[in-house]
Write an enzyme that holds these catalytic residues in place. Sequence first.
Site, PDB file in Angstrom:
ATOM      1  N   GLU A  27       0.848  -1.195   0.000  1.00 18.70           N
ATOM      2  CA  GLU A  27       0.000   0.000   0.000  1.00 18.70           C
ATOM      3  C   GLU A  27       0.884   1.247   0.000  1.00 18.70           C
ATOM      4  O   GLU A  27       2.022   1.214   0.485  1.00 18.70           O
ATOM      5  CB  GLU A  27      -0.893  -0.022   1.253  1.00 18.70           C
ATOM      6  CG  GLU A  27      -1.795   1.199   1.364  1.00 18.70           C
ATOM      7  CD  GLU A  27      -2.916   1.033   2.400  1.00 18.70           C
ATOM      8  OE1 GLU A  27      -2.888   0.076   3.192  1.00 18.70           O
ATOM      9  OE2 GLU A  27      -3.825   1.893   2.395  1.00 18.70           O
ATOM     10  N   ASN A 174     -12.333  -1.348  -1.074  1.00 18.53           N
ATOM     11  CA  ASN A 174     -11.620  -1.929   0.068  1.00 18.53           C
ATOM     12  C   ASN A 174     -12.319  -1.489   1.350  1.00 18.53           C
ATOM     13  O   ASN A 174     -12.620  -0.300   1.522  1.00 18.53           O
ATOM     14  CB  ASN A 174     -10.167  -1.415   0.101  1.00 18.53           C
ATOM     15  CG  ASN A 174      -9.465  -1.743   1.406  1.00 18.53           C
ATOM     16  OD1 ASN A 174      -9.101  -2.893   1.651  1.00 18.53           O
ATOM     17  ND2 ASN A 174      -9.315  -0.755   2.277  1.00 18.53           N
ATOM     18  N   GLU A 175     -12.588  -2.416   2.217  1.00 16.97           N
ATOM     19  CA  GLU A 175     -13.213  -2.103   3.514  1.00 16.97           C
ATOM     20  C   GLU A 175     -14.303  -1.036   3.344  1.00 16.97           C
ATOM     21  O   GLU A 175     -14.296   0.003   4.002  1.00 16.97           O
ATOM     22  CB  GLU A 175     -12.150  -1.668   4.533  1.00 16.97           C
ATOM     23  CG  GLU A 175     -11.163  -2.771   4.822  1.00 16.97           C
ATOM     24  CD  GLU A 175     -10.302  -2.582   6.083  1.00 16.97           C
ATOM     25  OE1 GLU A 175     -10.327  -1.495   6.676  1.00 16.97           O
ATOM     26  OE2 GLU A 175      -9.630  -3.563   6.462  1.00 16.97           O
ATOM     27  N   TYR A 245      -6.990  -9.031  11.338  1.00 14.77           N
ATOM     28  CA  TYR A 245      -5.707  -8.731  11.980  1.00 14.77           C
ATOM     29  C   TYR A 245      -5.683  -9.364  13.364  1.00 14.77           C
ATOM     30  O   TYR A 245      -6.700  -9.359  14.071  1.00 14.77           O
ATOM     31  CB  TYR A 245      -5.504  -7.215  12.088  1.00 14.77           C
ATOM     32  CG  TYR A 245      -5.166  -6.587  10.750  1.00 14.77           C
ATOM     33  CD1 TYR A 245      -3.870  -6.640  10.254  1.00 14.77           C
ATOM     34  CD2 TYR A 245      -6.147  -5.967   9.972  1.00 14.77           C
ATOM     35  CE1 TYR A 245      -3.545  -6.087   9.016  1.00 14.77           C
ATOM     36  CE2 TYR A 245      -5.832  -5.409   8.736  1.00 14.77           C
ATOM     37  CZ  TYR A 245      -4.526  -5.475   8.264  1.00 14.77           C
ATOM     38  OH  TYR A 245      -4.197  -4.934   7.041  1.00 14.77           O
ATOM     39  N   GLU A 300      -6.173  -9.216   3.591  1.00 18.72           N
ATOM     40  CA  GLU A 300      -5.380  -8.529   4.620  1.00 18.72           C
ATOM     41  C   GLU A 300      -5.391  -9.399   5.872  1.00 18.72           C
ATOM     42  O   GLU A 300      -6.461  -9.704   6.403  1.00 18.72           O
ATOM     43  CB  GLU A 300      -5.946  -7.139   4.948  1.00 18.72           C
ATOM     44  CG  GLU A 300      -5.710  -6.125   3.836  1.00 18.72           C
ATOM     45  CD  GLU A 300      -6.086  -4.697   4.195  1.00 18.72           C
ATOM     46  OE1 GLU A 300      -6.010  -4.336   5.387  1.00 18.72           O
ATOM     47  OE2 GLU A 300      -6.460  -3.962   3.271  1.00 18.72           O
ATOM     48  N   GLN A 349       1.967  -6.035   5.681  1.00 15.68           N
ATOM     49  CA  GLN A 349       2.160  -5.707   4.292  1.00 15.68           C
ATOM     50  C   GLN A 349       3.591  -6.077   3.910  1.00 15.68           C
ATOM     51  O   GLN A 349       4.416  -6.300   4.784  1.00 15.68           O
ATOM     52  CB  GLN A 349       1.929  -4.228   4.067  1.00 15.68           C
ATOM     53  CG  GLN A 349       0.503  -3.799   4.360  1.00 15.68           C
ATOM     54  CD  GLN A 349       0.205  -2.386   3.883  1.00 15.68           C
ATOM     55  OE1 GLN A 349       1.000  -1.747   3.226  1.00 15.68           O
ATOM     56  NE2 GLN A 349      -0.991  -1.889   4.244  1.00 15.68           N
TER      57      GLN A 349
HETATM   58  O1  AHR Z   1      -3.099  -2.530   6.282  1.00 13.31           O
HETATM   59  C1  AHR Z   1      -3.404  -1.307   6.879  1.00 13.31           C
HETATM   60  C2  AHR Z   1      -4.861  -0.941   6.736  1.00 13.31           C
HETATM   61  O2  AHR Z   1      -5.646  -1.855   7.427  1.00 13.31           O
HETATM   62  C3  AHR Z   1      -5.437  -0.964   5.339  1.00 13.31           C
HETATM   63  O3  AHR Z   1      -5.185   0.196   4.629  1.00 13.31           O
HETATM   64  C4  AHR Z   1      -6.901  -1.129   5.593  1.00 13.31           C
HETATM   65  O4  AHR Z   1      -7.556  -1.799   4.542  1.00 13.31           O
HETATM   66  C5  AHR Z   1      -6.957  -1.890   6.899  1.00 13.31           C
HETATM   67  O5  AHR Z   1      -7.813  -1.327   7.796  1.00 13.31           O
END
Ligand code: AHR
Length: 492
Positions: A27, A174-175, A245, A300, A349
């Site tokens: 990103e 995205n999201e 995450y 992600e 990432q």
């Molecule tokens: O990876 C960091 C961020 O986490 C990304 O930009 C977003 O899609 C997510 O919330």
Amino acid sequence: MKQFRMLINADDKLGHINPEIYGHFSEHLGRCIYGGIYVGEDSPIPNIRGIRKDVIEAFKNIKLPVLRWPGGCFADEYHWKDGIGEKSGRKKMVNTNWGGVVEDNSFGTHEFLDLCELVGCEPYISGNVGSGTVRELSEWVEYMTFDGVSPMAELRRQNGREEPWKLKYLGIGNENWGCGGNMTPEFYAGEYKKYASFCKNYSGNNLYRIACGPSAGDYEWTETMMTAFNDQNKWLMDGLSLHFYSIPDWNNKGFAVEFDDEGYYTLLETANFVDTLLKRHSEIMNRYDPEGRVGLIVDEWGTWFDVEPGTNPGFLYQQNTMRDAMVAALTLNYFNRYCKRVKMANIAQVVNVLQAIILTEGEKLIKTPTYHVFDLFKEHQNGEAVYCWSENEKIGSKHGVPMVSSSASVKDGVLTLTLANVSLDEEAEISCDVCNFAASEVSARILTGDAHAHNDFDAPDTVTVKAHSAELKDGKLTVKLPACSAVEVTLR
Ligand code: AHR
């Protein structure tokens, strides 16, 4: 030492392991692109058209199969036409999500697709739905993939690229439940239909269109999307993304390197929740799509800590220890096991951000423990996952985390078994019956160290892959897993 029995049945196939399960995410965030991947042609750091040579080599070594770009949250404020043509004429903009820094657009579509060609990986473009238009995204696809006469194909040629590129993976937003527009799933499904309808297949290109999916355990989002595409519009959605995450406490993430035993096991327990997520989202998808046409795309995932002291809080730069390696190993073993539904996954990432596989400082580059896990697991790519059962024991945290993690696959007459022992202090001995696979040779590699062990710019090889011993006798494999280790065993 704890003893665990294990059983592999090479005749019991679970599905094909798409190489893309071992995918990555880049990103415009902090030093991921600028400094990490791209240094510009005039940089003293060795580069090919501005792309770091050492990064290209490191990506190739793990057979990096697919790279997602340009975001993340950044994708929904990215306007691709700002990033093409003469660099001096490219617009400068503010990166509102990540530190408010100036984005000079010197890394754009041509540079990204050049990177993918140099690495030999599939590009995965994330399109702007939140602040873009249907026309903008549809023209981007035309620009990249159309071979004939059209305004966008002409523009691409004027910018120096005669031949179109092939683009398979296209993310539509995205999201969008959050930074991508704060939409409800019903509203997003309607938006998605418009965008997906006008992203066409040009010149033999075949798009695999990926819809924004749920955040972690938002099962309602998955249900709504699967319902919305359970009719004549089915063909518009090839994949549904999932973001997860490993963060036990959002208000107190802690540092990557500083943690106690409880912090270690709590994080692993959180990471292990991916099993439940994959199971439950798959169950919903199975009801609408029993043949498994729509892929679950975990685009992600990974650890997220407080940034390293003294670094920009908007840059999400963190160190990476053997604890991260354990998260990677157990997660990748689950992806292999759920490969019937999980068609791609992209750790967040790739360089200098979150659970990065590579960290850079000027011309220096280090490979993190997470990088080495991708190296240990790379032979699963394109394999057939096979049945692999293990005795186990829950250890460490409140609800416990399974001590041993495993998965196995077969490809070209070679059986690859990957294992992890997440215990902080106890060795595990695996005694595995290997059925329906005639092997005469065994070899193994290991990544191990103290849970806090990590590589840094002064000591880049503190944690690295080493040869390991394993024994094969009358179809029985024996291998020892030291505490906090990941192991690859190869049978042929
Ligand atoms: O990876 C960091 C961020 O986490 C990304 O930009 C977003 O899609 C997510 O919330």
